[in-house]
Enzyme design. Structure first.
Site, PDB file in Angstrom:
ATOM      1  N   LYS A 284       0.852  -1.188   0.000  1.00  0.00           N
ATOM      2  CA  LYS A 284       0.000   0.000   0.000  1.00  0.00           C
ATOM      3  C   LYS A 284       0.890   1.240   0.000  1.00  0.00           C
ATOM      4  O   LYS A 284       1.921   1.251   0.675  1.00  0.00           O
ATOM      5  CB  LYS A 284      -0.891   0.014   1.248  1.00  0.00           C
ATOM      6  CG  LYS A 284      -2.002  -1.014   1.195  1.00  0.00           C
ATOM      7  CD  LYS A 284      -2.919  -0.895   2.382  1.00  0.00           C
ATOM      8  CE  LYS A 284      -3.985  -1.985   2.344  1.00  0.00           C
ATOM      9  NZ  LYS A 284      -4.938  -1.859   1.223  1.00  0.00           N
TER      10      LYS A 284
ATOM     11  N   ARG B 144     -10.181 -11.732  -0.141  1.00  0.00           N
ATOM     12  CA  ARG B 144     -11.023 -12.688  -0.881  1.00  0.00           C
ATOM     13  C   ARG B 144     -10.387 -14.060  -0.927  1.00  0.00           C
ATOM     14  O   ARG B 144     -11.081 -15.061  -1.056  1.00  0.00           O
ATOM     15  CB  ARG B 144     -11.296 -12.138  -2.294  1.00  0.00           C
ATOM     16  CG  ARG B 144     -10.069 -11.933  -3.118  1.00  0.00           C
ATOM     17  CD  ARG B 144     -10.308 -11.030  -4.321  1.00  0.00           C
ATOM     18  NE  ARG B 144     -10.444  -9.614  -3.938  1.00  0.00           N
ATOM     19  CZ  ARG B 144     -10.707  -8.642  -4.789  1.00  0.00           C
ATOM     20  NH1 ARG B 144     -10.881  -8.925  -6.068  1.00  0.00           N
ATOM     21  NH2 ARG B 144     -10.812  -7.390  -4.376  1.00  0.00           N
TER      22      ARG B 144
ATOM     23  N   ASP C 204      -8.327  -4.383   9.710  1.00  0.00           N
ATOM     24  CA  ASP C 204      -8.715  -5.283   8.623  1.00  0.00           C
ATOM     25  C   ASP C 204      -9.239  -6.628   9.154  1.00  0.00           C
ATOM     26  O   ASP C 204      -9.538  -7.533   8.375  1.00  0.00           O
ATOM     27  CB  ASP C 204      -7.532  -5.492   7.663  1.00  0.00           C
ATOM     28  CG  ASP C 204      -7.964  -5.671   6.217  1.00  0.00           C
ATOM     29  OD1 ASP C 204      -9.122  -5.361   5.899  1.00  0.00           O
ATOM     30  OD2 ASP C 204      -7.135  -6.144   5.401  1.00  0.00           O
TER      31      ASP C 204
HETATM   32  N1  BES Z   1      -8.227  -4.212   3.393  1.00  0.00           N
HETATM   33  C1  BES Z   1      -8.313  -3.652   2.090  1.00  0.00           C
HETATM   34  C2  BES Z   1      -9.594  -2.857   1.866  1.00  0.00           C
HETATM   35  C3  BES Z   1      -9.792  -1.615   2.691  1.00  0.00           C
HETATM   36  C4  BES Z   1      -9.556  -0.379   2.146  1.00  0.00           C
HETATM   37  C5  BES Z   1     -10.299  -1.688   3.972  1.00  0.00           C
HETATM   38  C6  BES Z   1      -9.775   0.767   2.879  1.00  0.00           C
HETATM   39  C7  BES Z   1     -10.508  -0.540   4.718  1.00  0.00           C
HETATM   40  C8  BES Z   1     -10.251   0.678   4.173  1.00  0.00           C
HETATM   41  C9  BES Z   1      -8.274  -4.767   1.040  1.00  0.00           C
HETATM   42  O1  BES Z   1      -7.539  -5.884   1.363  1.00  0.00           O
HETATM   43  C10 BES Z   1      -7.648  -4.177  -0.188  1.00  0.00           C
HETATM   44  O2  BES Z   1      -6.549  -3.768  -0.098  1.00  0.00           O
HETATM   45  N2  BES Z   1      -8.407  -4.130  -1.276  1.00  0.00           N
HETATM   46  C11 BES Z   1      -7.933  -3.591  -2.495  1.00  0.00           C
HETATM   47  C12 BES Z   1      -8.356  -4.502  -3.631  1.00  0.00           C
HETATM   48  C13 BES Z   1      -7.775  -4.147  -4.950  1.00  0.00           C
HETATM   49  C14 BES Z   1      -6.279  -4.399  -4.963  1.00  0.00           C
HETATM   50  C15 BES Z   1      -8.458  -4.979  -6.021  1.00  0.00           C
HETATM   51  C16 BES Z   1      -8.548  -2.201  -2.689  1.00  0.00           C
HETATM   52  O3  BES Z   1      -9.721  -2.035  -2.362  1.00  0.00           O
HETATM   53  O4  BES Z   1      -7.835  -1.313  -3.101  1.00  0.00           O
HETATM   54 ZN    ZN Z   2      -7.360  -6.298   3.436  1.00  0.00          ZN
HETATM   55 ZN    ZN Z   3      -5.455  -5.673   0.897  1.00  0.00          ZN
END
Ligand code: BES
Ligand code: ZN
Ligand code: ZN
Length: 477
Positions: free
Chosen positions: A253, A328, A265
């Site tokens: 990230k 997922r 999370d």
């Molecule tokens: N844990 C994150 C989603 C998230 C984002 C939770 C903001 C709380 C606040 C999840 O694992 C993630 O990183 N999702 C990605 C998916 C993408 C790479 C397809 C996202 O939403 O950017």
């Molecule tokens: Zn996540």
């Molecule tokens: Zn993630």
């Protein structure tokens, strides 16, 4: 917070009225005059008589019940602030309005708004709220409602504590231990599958996400069996995403900000544990299973990489094109595991996508799934009643096409927009029972305090779920 129905009032008195004149019989003439004056000036929470009497003027006319309830929760949070500022330790609520659940809602707002996470404060004592007891007069609430209020507001605190726990003190194993302790207290069964067992089962999704970690994964199975007969023959299964920290893995990230809240999370996992606690404490006549696959997601020498093809617990192969779409992968394993129960319904709760948060912000939960319309409608009603509202997204076939991989059965990210839905479509692939997916990414954690949700973990969704489970169990509302 401690709740009780009490014959003689204790601590401060809080009257809930619609109009100052309703207190003619209770207040002295000067008090009533002062109150009317403040009411005319627009004050809706008025302190009287050296601060030990308070009047909350609800102004509920013309509002729908769900909105009234929410207005009262917010007012409760404000009243709680005032009482703590005055170092009050107890309050007795007297509801004089015709809105029956006004006392419940005010008290709920007080308890939820007064939540604090002081575990890591050196001067916890000095910071601690003084208000600890909420009493009701006999007319203002039923015994059953007080009991329910106690358990649900305790559960909100438990869930928030779990979410707020700093990540170095909450590895997957420590999270599983916390569930085990909670099971003892909350009267539900807890079994933890360790890494060796998960390897033996070939839980490829969970194990792949765990590869960059120095801490082993866990898979917790919780079970609530009622003392008497359950209303459901086949169990209801709740699944919670238990990513104890999400760095994104090698698809790291971007700093500075996007990792700040990623200890949350595992909010879905915390919600599931909270629901198990509520079911156990209320001895709800439902057979309920809770599943939590847990790990952190980190880069590391052994970490899974974009391009890897992994074999899931279901036997499907998945091309990983972004290691940040990790939730997922472990949920898919849990969804496959759930098949062995031949469940009546499966609901998963996950901070799954930024896309869900972007779509509707923090005002509600995005949900989708294959359960029938009647179940969805009931959930929406519970969401509205608890003001943890739900909005349904479609699972149209076209979104599934976005997950086609050239070299594996599926890829773990969709192409293009609609990210909350393509994540849902991915999960759907691993289900073969009525199923619902709740994406709580937008609501689980907040850096700012808002009404009765102090900064940090919110436990948003728990009261909606509790309301649903109580209805499912055939208990009246
Ligand atoms: N844990 C994150 C989603 C998230 C984002 C939770 C903001 C709380 C606040 C999840 O694992 C993630 O990183 N999702 C990605 C998916 C993408 C790479 C397809 C996202 O939403 O950017
Ligand atoms: Zn996540
Ligand atoms: Zn993630």
């Amino acid at each position: 917070m401690f709740f009780k129905i009490q014959k003689s009032p204790k601590g401060d008195l809080l009257y809930i009225v619609e109009q100052p004149s309703e207190l003619r019989a209770v207040l002295s003439k000067p008090e009533l005059e002062y109150l009317s004056q403040r009411w005319d000036q627009g004050s809706r929470l008025v302190a009287l008589n050296q601060y030990d009497k308070h009047v909350l003027i609800a102004g509920l006319e013309g509002k729908a019940d769900d909105e009234r309830a929410e207005k009262l929760r917010k007012a409760g949070a404000k009243a709680q602030n005032v009482l703590n500022e005055q170092h009050s330790e107890a309050v007795t609520i007297v509801n004089l309005t015709a809105f029956e659940s006004a006392g419940y809602c005010i008290a709920e707002g007080m308890a939820l708004g007064g939540y604090q996470f002081l575990k890591y404060k050196s001067d916890a004592k000095r910071n601690r709220n003084t208000l600890k007891e909420i009493y009701f007069d006999k007319q203002s609430i039923t015994l059953k409602a007080v009991h329910r209020l106690q358990i649900i507001s305790d559960a909100v605190g438990i869930v928030r504590d779990l979410v707020n726990e700093p990540p170095q003190y909450q590895t997957a194993s420590l999270l599983a231990e916390a569930f085990t302790r909670l099971g003892k207290e909350g009267r539900f069964k807890v079994q933890v599958m360790q890494k060796a067992k998960l390897e033996q089962l070939h839980m490829g999704g969970l194990l792949a996400v765990n590869r960059g970690s120095i801490d082993p994964p866990t898979f917790t199975v919780m079970e609530h069996r009622p003392v008497g007969k359950a209303v459901n023959k086949a169990p209801l299964v709740l699944i919670g995403k238990g990513v104890v920290y999400d760095t994104g893995g090698l698809s790291l990230k971007p700093t500075p900000n996007s990792m700040d809240r990623m200890k949350s999370d595992m909010s879905g996992a915390a919600l599931v544990a909270g629901a198990m606690y509520i079911a156990g404490q209320l001895d709800l006549p439902v057979h309920l299973i809770g599943l939590v696959p847990a790990t952190d997601n980190r880069p590391g020498q052994q970490a899974f990489v974009p391009g890897d093809v992994i074999k899931m617990y279901s036997g499907d192969t998945v091309e990983v094109l972004n290691t940040d779409a990790e939730g997922r992968l472990l949920l898919a394993d849990a969804l496959h595991y759930a098949k062995k129960y031949r469940p009546e319904l499966v609901m998963d709760f996950a901070t799954l996508t930024g896309a869900a948060a972007n779509a509707i912000g923090d005002a509600g939960i995005v949900f989708m799934g294959t359960a029938d319309e009647a179940v969805k409608a009931r959930l929406k009603t519970c969401g509205a009643r608890q003001y943890e509202r739900l909005v349904e997204f479609p699972l149209w076939e076209e979104y599934g096409k976005l997950l086609k991989s050239d070299i594996a059965d599926l890829k773990n990210i969709g192409s293009g927009p609609g990210g909350a839905i393509s994540a849902g479509k991915f999960l759907e692939h691993f289900t073969e029972y009525p199923w619902l997916h709740f994406d709580i990414a937008g609501v689980s954690h907040d850096i700012k305090s808002k009404d009765y949700r102090p900064a940090g973990g919110t436990a948003f969704g728990l009261r909606m779920l509790a309301d649903f489970l109580i209805g499912y169990a055939g208990r009246d509302q």
